[in-house]
Enzyme design. Structure first.
Site, PDB file in Angstrom:
ATOM      1  N   HIS A  60       0.862  -1.186   0.000  1.00  0.00           N
ATOM      2  CA  HIS A  60       0.000   0.000   0.000  1.00  0.00           C
ATOM      3  C   HIS A  60       0.895   1.232   0.000  1.00  0.00           C
ATOM      4  O   HIS A  60       1.526   1.551   0.992  1.00  0.00           O
ATOM      5  CB  HIS A  60      -0.914  -0.015   1.223  1.00  0.00           C
ATOM      6  CG  HIS A  60      -1.755   1.215   1.322  1.00  0.00           C
ATOM      7  ND1 HIS A  60      -2.730   1.507   0.387  1.00  0.00           N
ATOM      8  CD2 HIS A  60      -1.754   2.242   2.196  1.00  0.00           C
ATOM      9  CE1 HIS A  60      -3.293   2.663   0.711  1.00  0.00           C
ATOM     10  NE2 HIS A  60      -2.721   3.134   1.794  1.00  0.00           N
ATOM     11  N   ASP A  62       1.109   4.983  -0.220  1.00  0.00           N
ATOM     12  CA  ASP A  62       0.433   6.279  -0.153  1.00  0.00           C
ATOM     13  C   ASP A  62       1.112   7.304  -1.064  1.00  0.00           C
ATOM     14  O   ASP A  62       2.324   7.462  -1.019  1.00  0.00           O
ATOM     15  CB  ASP A  62       0.459   6.801   1.287  1.00  0.00           C
ATOM     16  CG  ASP A  62      -0.486   6.024   2.178  1.00  0.00           C
ATOM     17  OD1 ASP A  62      -1.661   5.866   1.798  1.00  0.00           O
ATOM     18  OD2 ASP A  62      -0.043   5.560   3.253  1.00  0.00           O
ATOM     19  N   ASP A 184      -7.712   1.571   2.039  1.00  0.00           N
ATOM     20  CA  ASP A 184      -7.362   2.461   3.155  1.00  0.00           C
ATOM     21  C   ASP A 184      -8.290   3.657   3.370  1.00  0.00           C
ATOM     22  O   ASP A 184      -8.347   4.190   4.472  1.00  0.00           O
ATOM     23  CB  ASP A 184      -5.912   2.952   2.988  1.00  0.00           C
ATOM     24  CG  ASP A 184      -5.325   3.484   4.294  1.00  0.00           C
ATOM     25  OD1 ASP A 184      -5.818   3.080   5.369  1.00  0.00           O
ATOM     26  OD2 ASP A 184      -4.382   4.292   4.247  1.00  0.00           O
ATOM     27  N   HIS A 430      -5.992   9.694  -0.506  1.00  0.00           N
ATOM     28  CA  HIS A 430      -6.682   9.693   0.783  1.00  0.00           C
ATOM     29  C   HIS A 430      -5.863  10.258   1.937  1.00  0.00           C
ATOM     30  O   HIS A 430      -6.330  10.218   3.077  1.00  0.00           O
ATOM     31  CB  HIS A 430      -7.209   8.287   1.104  1.00  0.00           C
ATOM     32  CG  HIS A 430      -6.140   7.240   1.162  1.00  0.00           C
ATOM     33  ND1 HIS A 430      -5.784   6.488   0.067  1.00  0.00           N
ATOM     34  CD2 HIS A 430      -5.349   6.827   2.167  1.00  0.00           C
ATOM     35  CE1 HIS A 430      -4.818   5.659   0.409  1.00  0.00           C
ATOM     36  NE2 HIS A 430      -4.523   5.839   1.680  1.00  0.00           N
TER      37      HIS A 430
HETATM   38 ZN   LIG Z   1      -3.116   4.895   2.792  1.00  0.00          ZN
END
Ligand SMILES: [Zn+2]
Length: 1086
Positions: A60, A62, A184, A430
């Site tokens: 994941h 970001d 997420d 996000h």
């Molecule tokens: Zn995230």
């Protein structure tokens, strides 16, 4: 697998690859790849009589959070977080190439293409092969994994379109994701489900949902469902959706990543540390436990986490062992089967199980992770970044349109546009628009935006010069020009009445570019240093103007090199659709004091009223709004500012949670009034009437009603929020009416459909609410409303905010927050934004609508809100040029000061959502019906338009409909169809649970649990291949038929009656309420 076999595979694949792959370049979307084994064809077989455990190797990544995008990509600032995305992709590709059994999914296109650009053609070819064989699979695929609460649908669609296009251009069909992966984001919107469905996705998985909702769904085997994404679009918006068991983490103890401290699997036969039995036991137990909560004999276990797989071989080596030793037990009777899998292979297995699924019609907001952690603070966090993002989207649309309409394209256009598209894609992440990033990262996002705007501004300057300078169009050089006649400058600080061009020139032109496909009008405000001006339009006609002094609170904003003490207001009408009208503004030399603005005399004893024939606002002697008259109704309606104290605690247990960037947690739900007496000043003129309110030293507001508008504007200014009392503050505006809303209110989903909310209640389970304020907050992307049988009140926002109705008749919106503690969800900083050494000041607008809730003469209130909403999202963009070299006469005669980009204005309910250059000689266009069913007797009807007539200024050769993202032909797109549970009843709450730290206890079940067993009779895998099982997609076949009598399109737009002729038919399209249709238009070769 023995080593030798692996080498053999590698050698074989390299050869096979060299032989096969010749033509993967210059792909034009939508692209059909040669026969390949990707997607559902590449799934490892499952075993029908076993529990199949789908292991998902994933990372994941970001797109900015604790570090900036580039810091994450390159892996710098390791003291903040050990995360380097380039190493992840490097090492995963290596590992995948060594073993065809392995699978990996990649999600964030922003990172993938950063990496891709840096690779040699050899590496790129290897990756092509991995993708073609389904070993590396793209999931999600948008530029970033967007937030779902604070994002606007236009930007979500844009960033998916761009990510999916890059994948399509690079990998063809095999690069097209089938499954959404929103693991997420902090809660999930219904509109997002609808968008996925309309893009042709087969399903979506996410990680975070309210802990009570999750408990109940797991206990009742309802964690996987068919989500009805739209109340208007029918089946075409249904999306299979699954809530993951463990968010997106590996089971406890099984994170094999170099970032983790869990033990590897130690299998040395004689090693004293050998832990194979114990580890396999534990893992299989975990899988069995998980399977109790899901309906089929398949479970998905995510083996990864934040920035995992920087040394992929470490994770994979242990997964290899886990799979090998677990499956080896099958000969001794184990019925658990572990496989490398992907979300789409898991989805395929669910589909093949042939069972039915529960349905859902509301959304997953708000998200709570424990009884005192409602993730509703981020709906408002960083209000100025949230507004800047909305500005960025506005300018991106302007830039796309003007670039598409340019008579002569410059070579740099595409690069600038792409930079801006990608910047807005990053902004949707996000941890970007949400405001949940570190301060330094927020500044990096803002900087990217400003660079993007500047880049795209060179496009708009070029095109506007071409369009307005008559000789320009005839010159045929393709060199980028720098010697433009006009500047067409943009002024990003107009919201605080600052614009260098208008402040320092006695003569300047203002070009209003209207990005809507309708004629619009707008009250324009221009910052000026004097009060004697003349404005003429493109025909030389003098405009009525009004001069107002800049509010004191704005003058006070520090470090603003203010020359403008006044705002010049005029009413610009008939702005051409997707076109512009230019005005010439000149300072007069007369010393006559004709326009000097005067404050109206103070009233001390009675109501102060401003307004017009449509709406009147009364203010009481204390300076507060006290009543509103509109639509024949008069009601006592007040408006005030209040604040909550942010809770502070050590976060060590739920009860000690602090309010922070994610979490809104008011201290004991206490609310404080900011003022009992408000100082007001009143300005009345021909164009606008204003009441200026000063609540205290840090909150002020201008309430205004323009002459022809039926709504009022509340322009608030909040900050610097004082914290010298060591108390964080969360500031709200509250409108209180007498409307008997009975606990019900409505908020929008990403700027589109409205969703009904009930105070202290959730639609699908019995809510136990420990936070009565924050647990009732919902995301307001653009609108919040409430009504009773008589009256309706609605507020449009200019950015995403959190909002609620905590008492009947009242609406509150959180406008700004400044906090002194971290809420312990990772960001590690208090949300304490400052500028110039003081708390950050935020300024914004609320648009206030009031009137009859039911039928009224003319356009319904709901429909007028929709139309205004569009105008507030995409008003005319203001370009300023100094006019030192041209007096008004020369300007009038030498330049083209009006331009209309499309041939026909669209009917009111139709929005040209997208017009942008796509592949060479192609345009991407989207038409959208902006009304919901039943919002207006006339405007909610289906509408027909003829695209060729609307866009006749383009030389259209062909037009073909695509999925919503613009990358696949609609008539060739098929989606997996899932069957709802027989009763087809909404999943309603029929059980209550309590939660202790470690376990979930079923307290009572009013309705028996479904008790679905493993589906033993599942068809042998492979039998339901991708082809045989995929049902021809029925998207858009549900368009309501056009009823000849009462729904003739002529009732909406007289220009759009059907004409005969095949060409006409090909280009005539119909839109039903809330429908968006997307087309790739091919232009005749220029
Ligand atoms: Zn995230």
């Amino acid at each position: 697998m023995p080593r030798g076999t692996i080498y053999w595979f590698v050698v074989f694949y390299i050869f096979a690859y060299i032989l096969q792959d010749a033509e993967m370049r210059n792909i034009h979307a939508p692209y059909e790849s040669p026969a390949s084994q990707c997607g559902y064809l590449s799934c490892h077989p499952t075993k029908p009589n076993m529990l199949n455990v789908h292991l998902i190797a994933h990372t994941h990544d970001d797109v900015g959070w604790l570090k900036t995008v580039d810091q994450y990509y390159y892996g710098s600032e390791t003291n903040i977080q050990k995360a380097g995305v380039q190493y992840i992709i490097d090492s995963v590709v290596d590992a995948l190439l060594k073993d065809p059994e392995k699978r990996f999914i990649y999600v964030e296109s922003a990172y993938f293409f950063k990496w891709w650009r840096e690779q040699t053609s050899t590496v790129q070819e290897s990756v092509q092969k991995l993708v073609r064989e389904g070993r590396l699979e793209f999931i999600g695929g948008a530029w970033s994994m967007n937030d779902e609460a604070t994002t606007h649908y236009q930007s979500i669609i844009d960033q998916f379109s761009w990510g999916l296009r890059r994948l399509n251009d690079t990998f063809g069909e095999c690069g097209r994701p089938r499954v959404g992966w929103q693991i997420d984001p902090f809660g999930h919107s219904r509109e997002m489900a609808s968008i996925f469905a309309q893009m042709g996705f087969d399903g979506m998985f996410f990680g975070r949902l309210d802990y009570q909702d999750k408990d109940e769904r797991l206990m009742t085997k309802n964690a996987e469902m068919i989500w009805h994404g739209s109340a208007n679009l029918g089946k075409s918006s249904d999306l299979f959706t699954g809530a993951l068991y463990n968010n997106y983490q590996a089971p406890e103890g099984f994170c094999f990543d170099i970032l983790c401290t869990d033990d590897p699997i130690i299998d040395g036969k004689h090693s004293p540390d050998n832990n194979v039995k114990e580890r396999v036991d534990a893992f299989l137990d975990y899988a069995k436990t998980q399977s109790k909560y899901y309906r089929t004999n398949n479970v998905v276990i995510t083996m990864g986490g934040d920035f995992t797989y920087q040394a992929a071989q470490v994770y994979y080596k242990n997964l290899d062992k886990l799979i090998r030793y677990s499956n080896a037990r099958q000969v001794n009777g184990s019925n658990i089967n572990l496989i490398y899998s992907t979300p789409s292979c898991y989805l395929k297995s669910l589909h093949e199980s042939g069972i039915t699924w529960p349905t859902k019609s509301d959304d997953f907001f708000p998200y709570a992770s424990d009884p005192h952690a409602y993730w509703t603070g981020y709906f408002t966090s960083r209000p100025t970044l949230k507004r800047y993002e909305r500005d960025g989207n506005h300018f991106l649309q302007v830039c796309k349109q003007l670039s598409a309409m340019a008579p002569k394209k410059s070579p740099e256009f595409e690069a600038h546009l792409t930079f801006m598209r990608e910047t807005l894609g990053i902004m949707q992440h996000h941890d970007a628009i949400t405001g949940t990033e570190k301060q330094k990262v927020a500044l990096d996002y803002a900087k990217r935006m400003s660079v993007g705007v500047r880049a795209c501004a060179t496009n708009t300057r070029n095109v506007l010069n071409q369009l307005s300078v008559k000789s320009e169009t005839s010159s045929r050089t393709s060199e980028p020009r720098t010697d433009y006649i006009f500047d067409f400058k943009i002024c990003p600080l107009l919201n605080i009445t600052s614009c260098p061009v208008s402040e320092s020139n006695d003569r300047f032109a203002l070009t209003l570019y209207n990005p809507l496909a309708h004629f619009t009008d707008e009250y324009v405000r221009v910052p000026v240093p004097h009060y004697d001006y003349k404005v003429i339009d493109n025909n030389g006609a003098a405009m009525d103007i009004q001069i107002l002094p800049v509010p004191h609170s704005v003058m006070k904003i520090k470090n603003k090199s203010l020359k403008a003490e006044y705002e010049l207001v005029f009413f610009a009408t008939n702005l051409p659709p997707m076109g512009y009208r230019t005005y010439y503004i000149e300072k007069l030399n007369s010393s006559e004091n004709l326009c000097r603005p005067n404050v109206s005399p103070k009233k001390t004893s009675s109501l102060t009223v401003i307004g017009n024939e449509h709406i009147k606002l009364g203010f009481d002697t204390n300076g507060f709004l006290s009543e509103v008259t509109a639509d024949g109704l008069t009601q006592i309606i007040s408006q005030e500012f209040l604040y909550y104290e942010g809770a502070k605690g050590n976060n060590e247990e739920f009860l000690n949670r602090s309010s922070g960037a994610y979490i809104f947690r008011p201290n004991q739900n206490k609310i404080h009034f900011v003022a009992t007496q408000v100082e007001i000043e009143v300005y009345r003129g021909e164009l606008v009437q204003e009441v200026r309110q000063k609540f205290n030293d840090w909150i002020s507001q201008v309430v205004r009603v323009y002459r022809t508008r039926s709504y009022a504007e509340f322009e608030w200014l909040v900050g610097p929020i004082p914290v010298d009392d060591n108390v964080g503050k969360e500031v709200i505006t509250r409108f209180t009416s007498g409307i008997e809303s009975a606990g019900t209110f409505y908020t929008d989903s990403n700027g589109r459909e409205m969703i009904k909310r009930r105070r202290n209640q959730r639609d699908t389970w019995n809510l136990k609410l420990n936070e009565e304020v924050s647990g009732n907050y919902y995301p307001v992307t653009t609108k919040i409303a409430l009504e009773d049988g008589t009256a309706r009140m609605a507020i449009l926002t200019d950015r995403a905010q959190g909002g609620s109705s905590l008492q009947d008749g009242a609406i509150e919106l959180m406008v700004h927050r400044r906090l002194l503690h971290d809420d312990a969800f990772g960001v590690g900083e208090a949300l304490n934004e400052t500028e110039h050494g003081e708390g950050l000041i935020a300024r914004g607008k609320h648009f206030f609508f009031f009137g009859q809730s039911g039928n009224r003469s003319g356009v319904s209130l709901k429909a007028s809100e929709r139309i205004a909403q569009l105008g507030k999202l995409l008003p005319a963009w203001k370009f300023f040029s100094n006019m030192k070299s041209y007096n008004s006469e020369e300007w009038l005669t030498s330049f083209k000061n009006i331009f209309q980009g499309i041939s026909l204005a669209l009917p009111k309910p139709v929005h040209l959502l997208t017009l942008e250059p796509w592949h060479q000689n192609q345009l991407l266009v989207r038409f959208e019906h902006i009304m919901e069913k039943g919002e207006d007797v006339h405007l909610s009807k289906p509408v027909q338009i003829n695209v060729k007539s609307v866009l006749s200024s383009f030389d259209i050769d062909d037009m073909r409909e695509t999925t919503l993202d613009g990358n696949a032909w609609l008539n060739e797109t098929e989606r997996l169809q899932f069957v709802p549970d027989p009763e087809e009843e909404e999943y309603n709450s029929y059980a209550t649970f309590s939660r202790s730290a470690k376990a979930i206890h079923l307290l009572s079940a009013a309705k028996p649990l479904l008790g679905v067993q493993y589906y033993d009779e599942a068809l042998p895998s492979g039998q339901l291949g991708a082809e045989s099982n995929r049902i021809k997609r029925a998207a858009y076949t549900e368009r309501p038929e056009l009823h000849k009598d009462d729904q003739a399109p002529g009732s909406i737009g007289a220009d759009f009656t059907l004409k005969s002729g095949s060409d006409h038919q090909q280009y005539t399209i119909e839109l039903s309420p809330m429908q968006i249709r997307t087309f790739v238009i091919t232009l005749s070769h220029v």
